[in-house]
Design an enzyme around this catalytic site. Structure first.
Site, PDB file in Angstrom:
ATOM      1  N   CYS A   1       0.769  -1.318  -0.115  1.00  0.00           N
ATOM      2  CA  CYS A   1       0.181  -0.029  -0.026  1.00  0.00           C
ATOM      3  C   CYS A   1       0.949   1.322   0.032  1.00  0.00           C
ATOM      4  CB  CYS A   1      -0.882  -0.054   1.257  1.00  0.00           C
ATOM      5  SG  CYS A   1      -0.241   0.250   2.821  1.00  0.00           S
ATOM      6  N   ASP A   2       2.072   1.252   0.461  1.00  0.00           N
ATOM      7  CA  ASP A   2       2.937   2.539   0.291  1.00  0.00           C
ATOM      8  C   ASP A   2       3.174   2.935  -0.951  1.00  0.00           C
ATOM      9  OD1 ASP A   2       3.452   0.354   2.532  1.00  0.00           O
ATOM     10  OD2 ASP A   2       5.370   1.207   2.914  1.00  0.00           O
ATOM     11  N   ALA A   3       3.280   2.061  -2.084  1.00  0.00           N
ATOM     12  CA  ALA A   3       3.442   2.458  -3.184  1.00  0.00           C
ATOM     13  C   ALA A   3       2.253   3.468  -3.732  1.00  0.00           C
ATOM     14  CB  ALA A   3       3.319   0.948  -4.136  1.00  0.00           C
ATOM     15  N   LEU A   4       1.098   3.797  -3.102  1.00  0.00           N
ATOM     16  CA  LEU A   4       0.034   4.484  -3.438  1.00  0.00           C
ATOM     17  C   LEU A   4       0.413   5.833  -3.126  1.00  0.00           C
ATOM     18  CD1 LEU A   4      -3.157   2.394  -2.789  1.00  0.00           C
ATOM     19  CD2 LEU A   4      -1.640   2.281  -4.918  1.00  0.00           C
ATOM     20  N   PHE A   5       1.413   6.023  -2.339  1.00  0.00           N
ATOM     21  CA  PHE A   5       1.943   7.131  -2.220  1.00  0.00           C
ATOM     22  C   PHE A   5       3.080   7.891  -3.089  1.00  0.00           C
ATOM     23  CE2 PHE A   5       4.678  10.237  -0.339  1.00  0.00           C
ATOM     24  CZ  PHE A   5       4.159  11.418   0.302  1.00  0.00           C
TER      25      PHE A   5
END
Length: 373
Positions: free
Chosen positions: A158-162
């Site tokens: 989910c970090d990738a979405l930033f």
């Protein structure tokens, strides 16, 4: 309506008297931001998270700081901070980090677009555009799950979405080329379908947490959801109200916001395991900074009811302020990780400072609007 009334009542009950009687002055917010920004710049090449080497200037850790510092640079009474960012970018020749697909290595592109918006030189964003053009011409065939990946070529955590989507949104805005938006939304939806829990309105960090519990609670990592929540705001900033992209991300944002506000702890911050504050009561400022930014952003844009959410933002900002030490270091930042862990008064990280500066940029706007409160 009934749910809204109940939520308002719950929020009023959890706001402690130690917070409600205090006022937030915009000039104080700006001073706190300057303190954190200055400290982090001086200590930019320090060792963090137990590392033996300083973070690479194009690393995602520093990229998150650049995003926050760019927000502060727009507010500052001097171009000093933009010049510092420009010096870093020039030293890196405006290039992205080394892994072609990996979202973390694309995040530094957000700084280059901030500099482009300031100085108007398209050479500042040319290498970023070239990288994304290559990625889109050679889309990864890797699965969306983390159990079988090659350098995390898809947005499998989910970090990738930033990290990557805001850069694609910037590209779409600057070039007016919807191809970047279509690619970004397709990949984003794949990650959302994989990691978003529709019952809890939160994201799992990656598939290794799906279906697992600790202390009888689902595991939703604070900073991971903070990455997502802040990223939604950064993306929406690039699109016109009412556009298909804006509506898509606004819908998700409005799904997450009430849950985020509901999970705030009495100290104003958020537990590292969002549903398990009993076993994770310690302060943590990186996830909390991103949540504060996102909620203040929503009020400022008219998407969140001010009467309901302003007390949450106020409590959060005052809680974050208590974590700035006398030298300007933001403390209680969880080290690099992928799950709930530990934080302490002597721990900091560059991305924590970035989250704080982002939060401050919107908190300042909220309390600088004399007609709003």
């Amino acid at each position: 309506m009934r749910k809204s009334l109940i939520f308002n009542l719950v929020l009023c009950l959890i706001i402690g008297s130690s917070f409600t009687n205090k006022k937030i002055k915009p000039e104080t917010v700006k001073v706190q931001m300057q303190q954190v920004a200055n400290w982090q710049i001086v200590h930019f090449k320090d060792l963090y998270s137990g590392r033996e080497k300083a973070h690479h200037p194009r690393d995602w850790t520093n990229a998150a700081f650049y995003v926050g510092l760019s927000a502060y640079a727009k507010m500052a009474d001097t171009d000093t901070y933009f010049r510092w960012l420009k010096d870093v970018a020039e030293q890196q020749k405006y290039t992205l980090h080394w892994r072609k697909y990996m979202a973390d290595d694309l995040a530094v592109g957000q700084m280059y677009f901030s500099l482009y918006d300031k100085y108007g030189d398209k050479e500042m964003i040319a290498p970023t555009q070239k990288r994304f053009d290559w990625i889109m011409a050679n889309p990864s065939k890797e699965p969306i799950t983390l159990d079988n990946y090659k350098h995390m070529q898809r947005w499998t955590w989910c970090d990738a979405l930033f990290m990557a989507p805001p850069v694609l949104a910037e590209l779409a805005r600057v070039t007016q080329n919807e191809t970047y938006t279509k690619f970004m939304m397709s990949e984003y939806e794949a990650t959302k379908a994989h990691l978003f829990d529709t019952e809890e309105h939160l994201f799992y960090r990656d598939n290794s947490f799906i279906g697992k519990e600790k202390n009888g609670k689902k595991i939703f990592w604070s900073r991971g959801n903070g990455w997502v929540f802040a990223g939604l705001c950064l993306i929406m900033d690039q699109y016109e109200e009412g556009s298909k992209a804006h509506q898509y991300f606004k819908k998700l944002y409005l799904e997450m916001a009430p849950k985020v506000a509901q999970l705030q702890m009495k100290n104003g911050l958020w537990a590292m395991s969002l549903l398990d504050s009993k076993n994770y009561p310690q302060k943590e400022t990186s996830g909390s900074g991103f949540f504060t930014y996102g909620l203040a952003w929503g009020i400022n844009h008219g998407y969140l009811d001010k009467a309901t959410y302003e007390p949450v933002v106020k409590k959060a900002w005052l809680g974050l302020g208590k974590c700035i030490n006398k030298d300007g270091m933001l403390s209680f930042v969880q080290p690099i990780g992928a799950a709930p862990g530990e934080s302490s008064a002597d721990q900091t990280e560059v991305y924590g400072s970035g989250a704080f500066l982002l939060a401050g940029s919107e908190v300042f706007k909220l309390y600088n609007d004399k007609s709003s409160l």
